[in-house]
Design a protein around this motif. Structure first.
Motif, PDB file in Angstrom:
ATOM      1  N   THR A  81     -94.880  59.869 -35.276  1.00  0.00           N
ATOM      2  CA  THR A  81     -94.886  61.359 -35.159  1.00  0.00           C
ATOM      3  C   THR A  81     -95.709  62.095 -35.839  1.00  0.00           C
ATOM      4  O   THR A  81     -95.613  61.871 -37.030  1.00  0.00           O
TER       5      THR A  81
ATOM      6  N   ASP B 143     -96.250  61.258 -31.120  1.00  0.00           N
ATOM      7  CA  ASP B 143     -95.681  62.645 -30.651  1.00  0.00           C
ATOM      8  C   ASP B 143     -95.975  63.657 -31.681  1.00  0.00           C
ATOM      9  O   ASP B 143     -96.005  63.507 -32.913  1.00  0.00           O
TER      10      ASP B 143
ATOM     11  N   ALA C 263     -94.129  66.966 -33.409  1.00  0.00           N
ATOM     12  CA  ALA C 263     -93.106  67.618 -33.669  1.00  0.00           C
ATOM     13  C   ALA C 263     -93.220  68.961 -34.535  1.00  0.00           C
ATOM     14  O   ALA C 263     -94.220  69.096 -35.160  1.00  0.00           O
TER      15      ALA C 263
ATOM     16  N   SER D  90     -92.757  67.661 -28.621  1.00  0.00           N
ATOM     17  CA  SER D  90     -91.671  66.987 -27.818  1.00  0.00           C
ATOM     18  C   SER D  90     -90.244  67.350 -28.496  1.00  0.00           C
ATOM     19  O   SER D  90     -89.166  67.287 -27.858  1.00  0.00           O
ATOM     20  N   GLN D  91     -90.470  67.866 -29.938  1.00  0.00           N
ATOM     21  CA  GLN D  91     -89.366  68.580 -30.512  1.00  0.00           C
ATOM     22  C   GLN D  91     -89.620  69.654 -31.346  1.00  0.00           C
ATOM     23  O   GLN D  91     -90.672  69.559 -31.985  1.00  0.00           O
ATOM     24  N   PHE D  92     -88.685  70.845 -31.147  1.00  0.00           N
ATOM     25  CA  PHE D  92     -88.765  71.805 -32.371  1.00  0.00           C
ATOM     26  C   PHE D  92     -87.560  71.787 -33.243  1.00  0.00           C
ATOM     27  O   PHE D  92     -86.258  71.952 -32.534  1.00  0.00           O
ATOM     28  N   LEU D  93     -87.745  71.530 -34.599  1.00  0.00           N
ATOM     29  CA  LEU D  93     -86.575  71.387 -35.471  1.00  0.00           C
ATOM     30  C   LEU D  93     -86.753  72.573 -36.397  1.00  0.00           C
ATOM     31  O   LEU D  93     -87.799  73.016 -36.614  1.00  0.00           O
TER      32      LEU D  93
ATOM     33  N   ALA E 237     -86.942  64.261 -38.159  1.00  0.00           N
ATOM     34  CA  ALA E 237     -88.175  63.769 -37.511  1.00  0.00           C
ATOM     35  C   ALA E 237     -88.787  62.604 -37.485  1.00  0.00           C
ATOM     36  O   ALA E 237     -89.414  62.074 -36.811  1.00  0.00           O
TER      37      ALA E 237
ATOM     38  N   ALA F  56     -88.998  77.808 -26.398  1.00  0.00           N
ATOM     39  CA  ALA F  56     -88.585  76.996 -27.021  1.00  0.00           C
ATOM     40  C   ALA F  56     -87.192  76.387 -27.165  1.00  0.00           C
ATOM     41  O   ALA F  56     -86.397  77.266 -27.398  1.00  0.00           O
ATOM     42  N   LYS F  57     -86.790  75.128 -27.121  1.00  0.00           N
ATOM     43  CA  LYS F  57     -85.363  74.823 -27.681  1.00  0.00           C
ATOM     44  C   LYS F  57     -85.291  74.402 -29.138  1.00  0.00           C
ATOM     45  O   LYS F  57     -85.840  73.290 -29.256  1.00  0.00           O
ATOM     46  N   VAL F  58     -84.684  75.199 -29.865  1.00  0.00           N
ATOM     47  CA  VAL F  58     -84.835  74.712 -31.341  1.00  0.00           C
ATOM     48  C   VAL F  58     -83.679  73.999 -31.630  1.00  0.00           C
ATOM     49  O   VAL F  58     -82.748  74.653 -31.437  1.00  0.00           O
ATOM     50  N   GLU F  59     -83.823  72.838 -32.113  1.00  0.00           N
ATOM     51  CA  GLU F  59     -82.612  72.059 -32.538  1.00  0.00           C
ATOM     52  C   GLU F  59     -82.358  72.306 -34.054  1.00  0.00           C
ATOM     53  O   GLU F  59     -83.409  72.142 -34.981  1.00  0.00           O
TER      54      GLU F  59
END
Ligand SMILES: Cc1cc2nc3c(=O)[nH]c(=O)nc-3n(C[C@H](O)[C@H](O)[C@H](O)COP(=O)(O)OP(=O)(O)OC[C@H]3O[C@@H](n4cnc5c(N)ncnc54)[C@H](O)[C@@H]3O)c2cc1C
Length: 345
Positions: free
Chosen positions: A3, A37, A39, A60-63, A89, A172-175
């Motif tokens: 990642t 990936d 992030a 693949s992810q928004f933290l 991540a 964006a979907k922020v985790e």
């Protein structure tokens, strides 16, 4: 799978800063080249508008670590936020823009994660799953290409070295990740920002052109007199017309302490060179400056160089500039400003 994590601060604007978009561009290229990936890790008071701005970057992810305590620049809370994002991540490579805020944090972050950090990185190349970085040493006189086996590898990428990421705005979907900043980590408070007035007006890192003034502007001219006020007004006029960034030689900024005629718009922050800065601009124009080696090392990242000097044997004439005009800079700049004035009128 590996990642690649890009870290960004969300400052006052919803749109991430240019340096953050440049680091995102580099991170995205590295992730693609390595089949890794991508992030995104965001830190700030509220994250959603900035996340939406880069929604199309392929991450693949928004933290994110959000909250009032993460708004201001402060080592304790910034490193806690970055650590929490990294633990979530689990990146192999972490890339951050080399802002003063991230530069302060990357070494501590790498230590906490058992990884390694490199700062002042000017290029990132990835091929066959291998990542290499470029870094300059000895005041930009030597360039090295480095690899590391330790992971995570935390890399601070200098501004102006990579094209900024451009893409579609989306949702964006922020985790959200919880970062615990102990009381001792938040005891520093930023009460305000003070910028020297001349820095605000004349140092423009994003300008296309760097205009450098040397000590010659304050020296006795053909009539046996100094003409510092006219020099200052010519330089100011040129900067107003062109929005160029203003640089100086060391001799010129040192003059004020020697009690000689000075240009009041100049401070040591403008100094270019070995003991000054190494700015990045597409073009550079040097005037009344001799072009000695300790000065010219600061021109390493200026793509197209020109100089105006009365002396045909000045340092610029020895291969340090693309074009040297052997001429009186007062006359040249009077004419240039008149042409610019006519163009703007
Ligand atoms: C360890 C060390 C570190 C250093 N670090 C730096 C650094 O970071 N940055 C830096 O700048 N210097 C640095 N220096 C100093 C550097 O070596 C030079 O002394 C300095 O750059 C000279 O500045 P200058 O060219 O403005 O002045 P000068 O050498 O005095 O040159 C003035 C020039 O103006 C020209 N001139 C005069 N009138 C006119 C006119 N009307 N039209 C056109 N041309 C005219 C003259 O021909 C002359 O060439 C360092 C030195 C040392 C020893």
């Amino acid at each position: 799978m590996d990642t690649v994590l890009i870290l960004m601060h969300v400052e006052k604007d919803a749109v991430p800063a240019k340096s953050a978009l440049e680091a995102l561009g580099a991170a995205s290229e590295v992730a693609n080249a390595c089949g890794a990936d991508l992030a995104v890790g965001l830190v700030g008071e509220s994250l959603q508008p900035a996340a939406n701005h880069i929604a199309g970057c392929g991450a693949s992810q928004f933290l994110g670590v959000a909250g009032a305590e993460f708004k201001q620049a402060r080592y304790g809370s910034d490193v806690a936020a970055a650590e929490a994002i990294c633990r979530a991540a689990k990146p192999t490579i972490v890339i951050a823009p080399a802002t003063s805020r991230w530069n302060r944090v990357v070494a501590g972050l790498a230590h906490r994660l058992g990884g390694r950090a490199d700062t002042h990185v000017t290029d990132l190349v990835a091929a066959n799953g291998e990542v290499k970085i470029t870094r300059w040493y000895y005041r930009q006189r030597m360039e090295a290409v480095l690899q590391r086996t330790q992971r995570p590898w935390v890399i601070a990428l200098e501004a102006g070295c990579h094209a900024p990421w451009k893409g579609d705005v989306g949702a964006a979907k922020v985790e959200l990740v919880t970062a615990t900043a102990p009381a001792a980590a938040t005891r520093t408070t930023v009460t305000g920002v003070k910028t020297p007035a001349s820095g605000q007006q004349t140092i423009r890192p994003d300008a296309e052109l760097l205009f450098v003034a040397g000590a010659g502007w304050t020296k006795k001219q053909a009539d046996g007199q100094t003409h510092a006020p006219e020099a200052e007004s010519l330089i100011r006029g040129f900067l107003q017309f062109t929005n160029a960034s203003l640089g100086s030689s060391k001799s010129l900024v040192d003059l004020s302490k020697d009690g000689q005629p000075v240009l009041t718009l100049m401070t040591h922050l403008n100094q270019i060179g070995q003991t000054g800065s190494t700015p990045r601009h597409l073009k550079g124009l040097s005037t009344c400056c001799h072009g000695e080696e300790p000065h010219a090392v600061g021109w390493r990242f200026i793509t197209e160089r020109r100089a105006v000097n009365l002396d045909p044997n000045c340092g610029w004439a020895r291969g340090k500039t693309d074009v040297l005009y052997v001429a009186d800079a007062f006359e040249v700049m009077r004419k240039v400003n008149a042409l610019l004035a006519a163009k703007h009128a």
